[in-house]
Design a protein around this motif. Structure first.
Motif, PDB file in Angstrom:
ATOM      1  N   ALA A  86       0.546 -60.358  13.298  1.00 34.17           N
ATOM      2  CA  ALA A  86      -0.818 -60.595  12.819  1.00 34.17           C
ATOM      3  C   ALA A  86      -1.303 -61.994  13.184  1.00 34.17           C
ATOM      4  O   ALA A  86      -2.462 -62.180  13.574  1.00 34.17           O
ATOM      5  N   ILE A  87      -0.422 -62.985  13.061  1.00 36.64           N
ATOM      6  CA  ILE A  87      -0.813 -64.362  13.390  1.00 36.64           C
ATOM      7  C   ILE A  87      -1.122 -64.503  14.882  1.00 36.64           C
ATOM      8  O   ILE A  87      -2.093 -65.165  15.267  1.00 36.64           O
ATOM      9  N   LYS A  88      -0.313 -63.868  15.716  1.00 36.88           N
ATOM     10  CA  LYS A  88      -0.579 -63.911  17.155  1.00 36.88           C
ATOM     11  C   LYS A  88      -1.933 -63.300  17.477  1.00 36.88           C
ATOM     12  O   LYS A  88      -2.728 -63.854  18.251  1.00 36.88           O
ATOM     13  N   ALA A  89      -2.248 -62.150  16.860  1.00 37.51           N
ATOM     14  CA  ALA A  89      -3.552 -61.516  17.069  1.00 37.51           C
ATOM     15  C   ALA A  89      -4.678 -62.396  16.547  1.00 37.51           C
ATOM     16  O   ALA A  89      -5.761 -62.481  17.156  1.00 37.51           O
ATOM     17  N   TYR A  90      -4.441 -63.067  15.426  1.00 36.80           N
ATOM     18  CA  TYR A  90      -5.436 -63.975  14.835  1.00 36.80           C
ATOM     19  C   TYR A  90      -5.844 -65.040  15.848  1.00 36.80           C
ATOM     20  O   TYR A  90      -7.036 -65.331  16.036  1.00 36.80           O
ATOM     21  N   HIS A  91      -4.878 -65.628  16.516  1.00 39.43           N
ATOM     22  CA  HIS A  91      -5.187 -66.689  17.481  1.00 39.43           C
ATOM     23  C   HIS A  91      -5.751 -66.120  18.785  1.00 39.43           C
ATOM     24  O   HIS A  91      -6.696 -66.675  19.355  1.00 39.43           O
ATOM     25  N   GLU A  92      -5.190 -65.016  19.263  1.00 39.69           N
ATOM     26  CA  GLU A  92      -5.658 -64.455  20.538  1.00 39.69           C
ATOM     27  C   GLU A  92      -7.108 -64.000  20.443  1.00 39.69           C
ATOM     28  O   GLU A  92      -7.873 -64.128  21.406  1.00 39.69           O
ATOM     29  N   HIS A  93      -7.504 -63.451  19.300  1.00 41.46           N
ATOM     30  CA  HIS A  93      -8.869 -62.935  19.130  1.00 41.46           C
ATOM     31  C   HIS A  93      -9.797 -63.947  18.453  1.00 41.46           C
ATOM     32  O   HIS A  93     -10.952 -63.626  18.190  1.00 41.46           O
ATOM     33  N   ARG A  94      -9.260 -65.153  18.193  1.00 34.86           N
ATOM     34  CA  ARG A  94     -10.040 -66.193  17.519  1.00 34.86           C
ATOM     35  C   ARG A  94     -10.674 -65.630  16.246  1.00 34.86           C
ATOM     36  O   ARG A  94     -11.882 -65.745  16.009  1.00 34.86           O
ATOM     37  N   ALA A  95      -9.831 -65.008  15.459  1.00 31.94           N
ATOM     38  CA  ALA A  95     -10.299 -64.334  14.242  1.00 31.94           C
ATOM     39  C   ALA A  95     -10.710 -65.335  13.174  1.00 31.94           C
ATOM     40  O   ALA A  95     -10.275 -66.497  13.161  1.00 31.94           O
ATOM     41  N   ASP A  96     -11.537 -64.871  12.274  1.00 29.90           N
ATOM     42  CA  ASP A  96     -11.971 -65.684  11.145  1.00 29.90           C
ATOM     43  C   ASP A  96     -10.959 -65.657  10.016  1.00 29.90           C
ATOM     44  O   ASP A  96     -10.903 -66.603   9.210  1.00 29.90           O
ATOM     45  N   ALA A  97     -10.196 -64.570   9.898  1.00 32.59           N
ATOM     46  CA  ALA A  97      -9.260 -64.466   8.792  1.00 32.59           C
ATOM     47  C   ALA A  97      -8.264 -63.345   9.030  1.00 32.59           C
ATOM     48  O   ALA A  97      -8.518 -62.414   9.807  1.00 32.59           O
ATOM     49  N   ILE A  98      -7.118 -63.453   8.376  1.00 38.37           N
ATOM     50  CA  ILE A  98      -6.204 -62.326   8.175  1.00 38.37           C
ATOM     51  C   ILE A  98      -6.489 -61.808   6.776  1.00 38.37           C
ATOM     52  O   ILE A  98      -6.459 -62.571   5.795  1.00 38.37           O
ATOM     53  N   VAL A  99      -6.789 -60.519   6.687  1.00 33.75           N
ATOM     54  CA  VAL A  99      -7.141 -59.896   5.414  1.00 33.75           C
ATOM     55  C   VAL A  99      -6.032 -58.908   5.071  1.00 33.75           C
ATOM     56  O   VAL A  99      -5.725 -58.021   5.871  1.00 33.75           O
ATOM     57  N   ALA A 100      -5.433 -59.044   3.892  1.00 40.23           N
ATOM     58  CA  ALA A 100      -4.302 -58.190   3.541  1.00 40.23           C
ATOM     59  C   ALA A 100      -4.499 -57.557   2.178  1.00 40.23           C
ATOM     60  O   ALA A 100      -4.961 -58.207   1.236  1.00 40.23           O
ATOM     61  N   GLU A 101      -4.134 -56.293   2.079  1.00 37.98           N
ATOM     62  CA  GLU A 101      -4.194 -55.558   0.811  1.00 37.98           C
ATOM     63  C   GLU A 101      -2.878 -55.776   0.076  1.00 37.98           C
ATOM     64  O   GLU A 101      -1.796 -55.655   0.670  1.00 37.98           O
ATOM     65  N   VAL A 102      -2.954 -56.120  -1.220  1.00 42.74           N
ATOM     66  CA  VAL A 102      -1.746 -56.502  -1.944  1.00 42.74           C
ATOM     67  C   VAL A 102      -1.460 -55.613  -3.145  1.00 42.74           C
ATOM     68  O   VAL A 102      -0.582 -55.920  -3.940  1.00 42.74           O
ATOM     69  N   ASN A 103      -2.170 -54.517  -3.303  1.00 42.84           N
ATOM     70  CA  ASN A 103      -1.936 -53.658  -4.463  1.00 42.84           C
ATOM     71  C   ASN A 103      -0.536 -53.070  -4.486  1.00 42.84           C
ATOM     72  O   ASN A 103       0.088 -52.953  -5.529  1.00 42.84           O
ATOM     73  N   ASN A 104      -0.052 -52.655  -3.318  1.00 45.88           N
ATOM     74  CA  ASN A 104       1.206 -51.908  -3.249  1.00 45.88           C
ATOM     75  C   ASN A 104       2.361 -52.828  -2.848  1.00 45.88           C
ATOM     76  O   ASN A 104       3.006 -52.632  -1.822  1.00 45.88           O
ATOM     77  N   GLY A 105       2.608 -53.847  -3.663  1.00 50.02           N
ATOM     78  CA  GLY A 105       3.733 -54.735  -3.381  1.00 50.02           C
ATOM     79  C   GLY A 105       3.534 -55.594  -2.164  1.00 50.02           C
ATOM     80  O   GLY A 105       4.503 -56.015  -1.529  1.00 50.02           O
ATOM     81  N   GLY A 106       2.282 -55.895  -1.817  1.00 51.91           N
ATOM     82  CA  GLY A 106       2.024 -56.654  -0.602  1.00 51.91           C
ATOM     83  C   GLY A 106       1.899 -58.146  -0.792  1.00 51.91           C
ATOM     84  O   GLY A 106       1.467 -58.860   0.122  1.00 51.91           O
ATOM     85  N   GLU A 107       2.325 -58.653  -1.962  1.00 50.07           N
ATOM     86  CA  GLU A 107       2.193 -60.083  -2.209  1.00 50.07           C
ATOM     87  C   GLU A 107       3.005 -60.917  -1.222  1.00 50.07           C
ATOM     88  O   GLU A 107       2.692 -62.083  -0.977  1.00 50.07           O
ATOM     89  N   TRP A 108       4.028 -60.325  -0.676  1.00 58.21           N
ATOM     90  CA  TRP A 108       4.880 -61.053   0.256  1.00 58.21           C
ATOM     91  C   TRP A 108       4.133 -61.502   1.509  1.00 58.21           C
ATOM     92  O   TRP A 108       4.551 -62.468   2.167  1.00 58.21           O
ATOM     93  N   ILE A 109       3.049 -60.800   1.866  1.00 56.20           N
ATOM     94  CA  ILE A 109       2.375 -61.101   3.133  1.00 56.20           C
ATOM     95  C   ILE A 109       1.909 -62.549   3.160  1.00 56.20           C
ATOM     96  O   ILE A 109       2.152 -63.295   4.119  1.00 56.20           O
TER      97      ILE A 109
END
Length: 450
Positions: free
Chosen positions: A341-364
């Protein structure tokens, strides 16, 4: 002991007409047997041990996989087997139905994979009663098309048959009529049945056939058709890799629209674009798997952007448009998912990484910040049910304002096969989060952003 050519010629001169005719017949039979024994089938060309009465053997295959070849071989074997009706000349009265009668003659009889290629004794005959493939025994297969109303009337009056071969069924204009009227006459012998060969298309009749327990399906892929030139196979696979054309035309996959699914192949294809325009915003959306074992769900990772300009939708209204730029989903450990995800963030000059954390995703968030603390990272929480979240995003596709750039077959398969109420797969969830964040979250549609 071998004879010289002169010795053979001398012996032949002493044979009478009946002996010469018998010798010719024996030599032809030996030549035919040698050709017959040389044929080695692909696995998908091997017919089932038994086809039920009024059942089908349906060969679905990509281009060049020998579908016609397999059916022609089956018909010749059928003719040389026990008679279906001993009262008939040759014991068999069959039918070949193709998109047009000309297709039946060219592909199924005269072509390099047709009946003549497997049995040179077959003759194509045109009579006042129609066009027939005939064997010396008297067995016959009448040729039909399925293109015009007149073709349908000929099928209606086509007579009784013991075997029907449907060639390129998906290409028939009047496939439903062809099935209906041929089935009415499929009643000779104790086990009348169908064989069929086609490159698939998402037609209602094929979908129903595939779901029918009396239909046995075999499937061949162009990539496995080793008798095609390797260079040609490589060219086709490289050109269409990852596209719907590859799945349907090369892999022989019947792409179906599922009743109750929010997305359809037709809508996705209508909205599909070859490239994205200038973008105002890009996000990398992540939907995590609870575990990273071999049998775990995938880590959904979708890159999407929102166009900088307002463009018309299918109704002519000016609105913002969303574009799926990449699908990086897969089964992977948390650290690999974060790095992807971080590599894609930089390659696409993204504004943010957006992650869903309801299902045990706090680790992201923890892992992402450990790998690269400079990333703009935010979480989303599901405030409504999955169907409620997905419906407005699916509506964007129907409005032609949400687009897939190129083709992402795994994502598209999940979109077109998921029915609300089922567990939603992770590529689909990440796609919904991405489009929601870019185009719908500001209206409070389906997510709470923290």
């Amino acid at each position: 002991m071998s004879l010289t050519r002169d010795e053979v010629r001398a012996r032949l001169q002493h044979l009478g007409p009946e002996e010469l005719a018998l010798l010719e017949e024996q030599l032809q039979a030996r030549l035919w047997q040698r050709r017959w024994d040389r044929w080695t089938p692909y696995p998908w060309q091997v017919p089932p041990d038994r086809i039920e009465t009024l059942g089908w053997w349906l060969q679905l295959g990509g281009r060049g996989t020998g579908k016609t070849d397999g059916c022609a071989r089956y018909m010749v074997t059928h003719v040389n087997g026990p008679p279906c009706d001993p009262r008939l000349p040759g014991g068999h009265r069959m039918a070949i139905i193709a998109p047009t009668q000309g297709d039946a003659a060219e592909a199924c009889v005269n072509g390099p994979s047709g009946l003549k290629a497997h049995d040179p004794r077959v003759k194509l005959r045109q009579t006042t009663g129609g066009t027939f493939a005939r064997w010396p025994s008297g067995a016959e297969a009448k040729l039909f098309g399925a293109h015009t109303p007149d073709d349908v009337e000929r099928l209606r009056a086509g007579g009784n048959r013991c075997l029907v071969w449907m060639e390129e069924a998906a290409a028939m204009r009047r496939l439903a009529d062809a099935i209906t009227h041929s089935e009415m006459g499929l009643r000779l012998g104790s086990n009348p049945h169908y064989i069929a060969s086609t490159t698939p298309k998402p037609r209602k009749e094929l979908i129903e056939l595939k779901a029918n327990p009396k239909v046995i399906v075999t499937q061949g892929r162009t990539r496995d058709a080793i008798h095609l030139p390797a260079e040609q196979r490589a060219h086709l696979i490289a050109k269409y890799a990852g596209t719907r054309i590859e799945a349907q035309e090369l892999d022989g996959v019947l792409l179906e629209d599922i009743e109750g699914a929010l997305w359809s192949w037709v809508a996705i294809d209508k909205a599909r674009v070859g490239a994205a325009p200038q973008l105002a915003s890009v996000v990398v959306a992540m939907d995590p798997a609870a575990t990273s074992t071999d049998d775990a769900d995938e880590m959904g990772i979708i890159v999407a952007g929102r166009g900088a300009a307002y463009l018309p939708d299918k109704n002519g209204f000016q609105r913002q448009h969303g574009y799926v730029l990449d699908d990086l989903s897969g089964r992977m450990p948390p650290i690999e998912a974060a790095r992807t995800a971080i590599k894609a963030y930089h390659e696409h000059r993204a504004d943010a990484i957006v992650a869903e954390v309801n299902n045990g995703g706090e680790w992201i968030g923890t892992v992402v910040r450990q790998v690269d603390p400079t990333v703009n990272y935010r979480v989303v929480y599901a405030s409504r049910g999955k169907a409620t979240r997905a419906e407005p995003v699916a509506a964007l596709t129907d409005q032609l304002s949400a687009h897939i750039v190129g083709s992402f077959p795994e994502l598209e398969e999940q979109l077109t096969t998921w029915v609300p109420g089922d567990d939603s797969p992770d590529r689909l969830d990440a796609y919904v989060w991405a489009l929601t964040d870019l185009m719908l979250a500001s209206a409070g549609n389906s997510a709470a952003v923290a």
